[in-house]
Structures are given as structure tokens and as C-alpha cells.
Write a protein that holds these residues in place. Structure first.
Motif, PDB file in Angstrom:
ATOM      1  N   ALA A  40       0.710  -1.250  -0.055  1.00 21.56           N
ATOM      2  CA  ALA A  40      -0.135   0.219   0.054  1.00 21.56           C
ATOM      3  C   ALA A  40       1.475   1.232  -0.131  1.00 21.56           C
ATOM      4  O   ALA A  40       1.956   1.181  -0.398  1.00 21.56           O
ATOM      5  CB  ALA A  40      -1.380   0.042   0.838  1.00 21.56           C
ATOM      6  N   CYS A  41       0.492   2.400   0.363  1.00 20.14           N
ATOM      7  CA  CYS A  41       0.754   3.427   0.788  1.00 20.14           C
ATOM      8  C   CYS A  41       2.785   3.791   0.849  1.00 20.14           C
ATOM      9  O   CYS A  41       3.647   3.808   0.233  1.00 20.14           O
ATOM     10  CB  CYS A  41      -0.027   4.452   1.414  1.00 20.14           C
ATOM     11  N   CYS A  42       2.906   2.492   1.743  1.00 22.40           N
ATOM     12  CA  CYS A  42       4.089   3.412   2.337  1.00 22.40           C
ATOM     13  C   CYS A  42       5.349   2.263   1.917  1.00 22.40           C
ATOM     14  O   CYS A  42       6.384   2.656   1.142  1.00 22.40           O
ATOM     15  CB  CYS A  42       4.059   2.270   4.016  1.00 22.40           C
ATOM     16  N   GLY A  78       3.225  -1.034   3.864  1.00 20.39           N
ATOM     17  CA  GLY A  78       1.719  -1.397   2.912  1.00 20.39           C
ATOM     18  C   GLY A  78       0.864  -2.281   4.523  1.00 20.39           C
ATOM     19  O   GLY A  78       1.049  -2.487   5.327  1.00 20.39           O
ATOM     20  N   THR A  79      -0.514  -2.132   4.206  1.00 23.53           N
ATOM     21  CA  THR A  79      -2.054  -3.079   5.131  1.00 23.53           C
ATOM     22  C   THR A  79      -1.876  -4.372   4.681  1.00 23.53           C
ATOM     23  O   THR A  79      -1.712  -4.704   3.150  1.00 23.53           O
ATOM     24  CB  THR A  79      -2.967  -1.541   4.213  1.00 23.53           C
ATOM     25  N   GLY A 105       5.674   1.073   8.407  1.00 24.87           N
ATOM     26  CA  GLY A 105       4.810   1.893   8.870  1.00 24.87           C
ATOM     27  C   GLY A 105       3.665   0.725   9.987  1.00 24.87           C
ATOM     28  O   GLY A 105       3.969   0.444  10.189  1.00 24.87           O
ATOM     29  N   ASN A 106       2.853   2.148  10.184  1.00 21.94           N
ATOM     30  CA  ASN A 106       1.979   1.300  11.579  1.00 21.94           C
ATOM     31  C   ASN A 106       1.121   0.541  10.835  1.00 21.94           C
ATOM     32  O   ASN A 106       0.627  -0.627  11.409  1.00 21.94           O
ATOM     33  CB  ASN A 106       0.864   2.669  11.699  1.00 21.94           C
ATOM     34  N   CYS A 107       0.682   0.513   9.163  1.00 19.86           N
ATOM     35  CA  CYS A 107       0.000  -1.012   9.020  1.00 19.86           C
ATOM     36  C   CYS A 107       0.404  -2.081   9.158  1.00 19.86           C
ATOM     37  O   CYS A 107      -0.336  -2.637   9.738  1.00 19.86           O
ATOM     38  CB  CYS A 107      -0.898  -0.039   7.682  1.00 19.86           C
ATOM     39  N   PRO A 113      -4.059   2.677  10.908  1.00 21.90           N
ATOM     40  CA  PRO A 113      -5.587   3.475  10.956  1.00 21.90           C
ATOM     41  C   PRO A 113      -6.879   2.414  10.616  1.00 21.90           C
ATOM     42  O   PRO A 113      -7.993   3.128  10.466  1.00 21.90           O
ATOM     43  CB  PRO A 113      -5.431   4.313   9.922  1.00 21.90           C
ATOM     44  N   PHE A 114      -6.453   1.175  10.254  1.00 26.53           N
ATOM     45  CA  PHE A 114      -7.298   0.263  10.267  1.00 26.53           C
ATOM     46  C   PHE A 114      -8.062  -0.349  11.063  1.00 26.53           C
ATOM     47  O   PHE A 114      -8.941  -1.143  10.858  1.00 26.53           O
ATOM     48  CB  PHE A 114      -7.306  -0.518   8.499  1.00 26.53           C
ATOM     49  N   GLY A 138       5.009   5.110  11.454  1.00 27.65           N
ATOM     50  CA  GLY A 138       5.335   6.255  10.981  1.00 27.65           C
ATOM     51  C   GLY A 138       3.996   6.030   9.488  1.00 27.65           C
ATOM     52  O   GLY A 138       4.021   4.417  10.109  1.00 27.65           O
ATOM     53  N   CYS A 139       2.870   6.785   9.122  1.00 28.77           N
ATOM     54  CA  CYS A 139       1.926   6.866   8.172  1.00 28.77           C
ATOM     55  C   CYS A 139       2.197   7.818   7.525  1.00 28.77           C
ATOM     56  O   CYS A 139       1.543   8.351   7.045  1.00 28.77           O
ATOM     57  CB  CYS A 139       0.977   6.631   9.353  1.00 28.77           C
ATOM     58  N   PRO A 140       3.105   7.532   6.359  1.00 32.41           N
ATOM     59  CA  PRO A 140       4.015   6.735   6.436  1.00 32.41           C
ATOM     60  C   PRO A 140       5.107   7.089   6.975  1.00 32.41           C
ATOM     61  O   PRO A 140       5.072   8.584   7.307  1.00 32.41           O
ATOM     62  CB  PRO A 140       4.254   6.542   4.468  1.00 32.41           C
TER      63      PRO A 140
HETATM   64  S1  SF4 Z   1       0.558   3.184   8.006  1.00 31.78           S
HETATM   65 FE1  SF4 Z   1      -0.203   5.133   6.354  1.00 31.78          FE
HETATM   66  S2  SF4 Z   1       0.328   5.127   4.426  1.00 31.78           S
HETATM   67 FE2  SF4 Z   1       1.272   3.207   5.687  1.00 31.78          FE
HETATM   68  S3  SF4 Z   1       0.066   1.988   4.345  1.00 31.78           S
HETATM   69 FE3  SF4 Z   1      -0.574   2.223   6.655  1.00 31.78          FE
HETATM   70  S4  SF4 Z   1      -2.691   3.700   5.952  1.00 31.78           S
HETATM   71 FE4  SF4 Z   1      -0.285   3.565   4.088  1.00 31.78          FE
END
Ligand code: SF4
Length: 169
Positions: A40-42, A78-79, A105-107, A113-114, A138-140
Motif C-alpha cells: 500500500a502507500c508505504c 503497507g496494509t 509503517g503503522n499498518c 488507521p484500519f 509512521g504513516c508513512p
Molecule cells: S501506515 Fe499509513 S501510509 Fe503506510 S500503508 Fe498504512 S495507511 Fe498507508
């Protein structure tokens, strides 16, 4: 010529005795080969770390490989959806030993955040099914944070820090 008159300190200065696994660890740590794999975004930040501005090549870890058979570090960036988790595990299993995992990343650390009551779609952290070595919050996280994670992994492999630590401040 006999060696009985040679001082031990002279011999030690000429011959560095060390353990084979220390030498191998040094080689591995200085040429980590991450897997090309973004969830994902990371992963966008992971790509930026490998590109010219942040230049992960300075630390020997820029050779992203398209096959798990050629990798020794998996960057979970990523997620992790529940549908994708079995594929991630399969790819990890296909990597040869020794191998390491970075949760970027936090995911990848805890669902990010999910996470909410009743969520049913994601795995709340890579360490639910993989042996994670390094966590990068981090996000990200920024590319510099990923580079710091790589340096921490190097330290874990060799037992010594190759670059000075940058203190926040
Ligand atoms: S931690 Fe944030 S930036 Fe990284 S994959 Fe999850 S939502 Fe996306």
C-alpha cells in the motif's frame, strides 16, 4: 624458518583471526537484497528510498529483487489484507535462509488507521504471522526512517553499528 622467536603481538597485527560467521554476517549486512514488494502507500516511500534522492545504494541495500529466491530481507510496506496475507507468507517461505523482515509503517506494525471495532479485512500486524526483526513506525515513515531501519538491521546482523546514530533534536 621457525616461529618460536616471533612475538604473538606481531602475529596478531598481521593475521586477523575471526569466526567465519562474523565475516559472512559482515558481507550479508553490507549487501542486503530486499524483495520488490509493496502492499500500500508505504511502498511509495520505500521506492523513494531506493531512488536517487535518498540513494539507498549508499548503504548497500538497493538491489531490490523480483524473486523471493534472491532476497534476504522482506520489507512489509503497507496494509496487509487478510486476502493478501497467505501470499506474503508464501513469499517469505520462498526466501532462502538467513532472512529478515522489516515491518515498515503503522499498518505493517499493528494495522494502522484500519483498526476499529468489528474490522474484518486486515491483519493487525505482520508479526501475527512473520518473525519481524525491525519495526519502523509512521504513516508513512519517511525514506530516511527506512534507511535507519536498514542500519538497525545491519547492526542486528553484525553486532556493531556501521554509521553514527543521528539524535533527534
Ligand atoms: S501506515 Fe499509513 S501510509 Fe503506510 S500503508 Fe498504512 S495507511 Fe498507508
Amino acid at each position: 624458518m621457525g616461529t618460536e622467536n616471533v612475538q604473538p603481538s606481531i602475529v596478531q597485527s598481521i593475521v586477523q583471526l575471526t569466526q567465519l560467521d562474523k565475516i559472512l554476517g559482515l558481507g550479508r549486512a553490507n549487501s542486503l537484497w530486499p524483495m520488490t514488494f509493496g502492499l500500500a502507500c508505504c511502498a511509495i516511500e520505500m521506492m523513494a528510498a531506493g531512488a536517487s534522492r535518498f540513494d539507498l545504494a549508499r548503504f548497500g541495500a538497493e538491489v531490490f529483487r523480483p524473486s523471493p529466491r534472491q532476497c534476504d530481507v522482506m520489507i512489509v510496506a503497507g496494509t496487509i489484507s487478510k486476502k493478501m496475507a497467505p501470499a506474503v507468507k508464501t513469499l517469505y517461505d520462498q526466501m532462502p535462509e538467513p532472512k529478515w523482515v522489516i515491518a515498515m509503517g503503522n499498518c505493517a506494525i499493528s494495522g494502522g488507521p484500519f483498526v476499529f471495532e468489528g474490522q474484518y479485512g486486515i491483519v493487525e500486524g505482520a508479526d501475527k504471522f512473520l518473525p519481524v526483526d525491525i519495526y519502523i513506525p509512521g504513516c508513512p515513515p519517511r525514506p530516511e526512517a527506512l534507511i535507519e531501519g536498514i542500519l538497525q538491521l545491519e547492526e542486528k546482523i553484525t553486532g556493531t553499528r556501521r554509521w553514527p546514530r543521528v539524535e533527534a533534536g
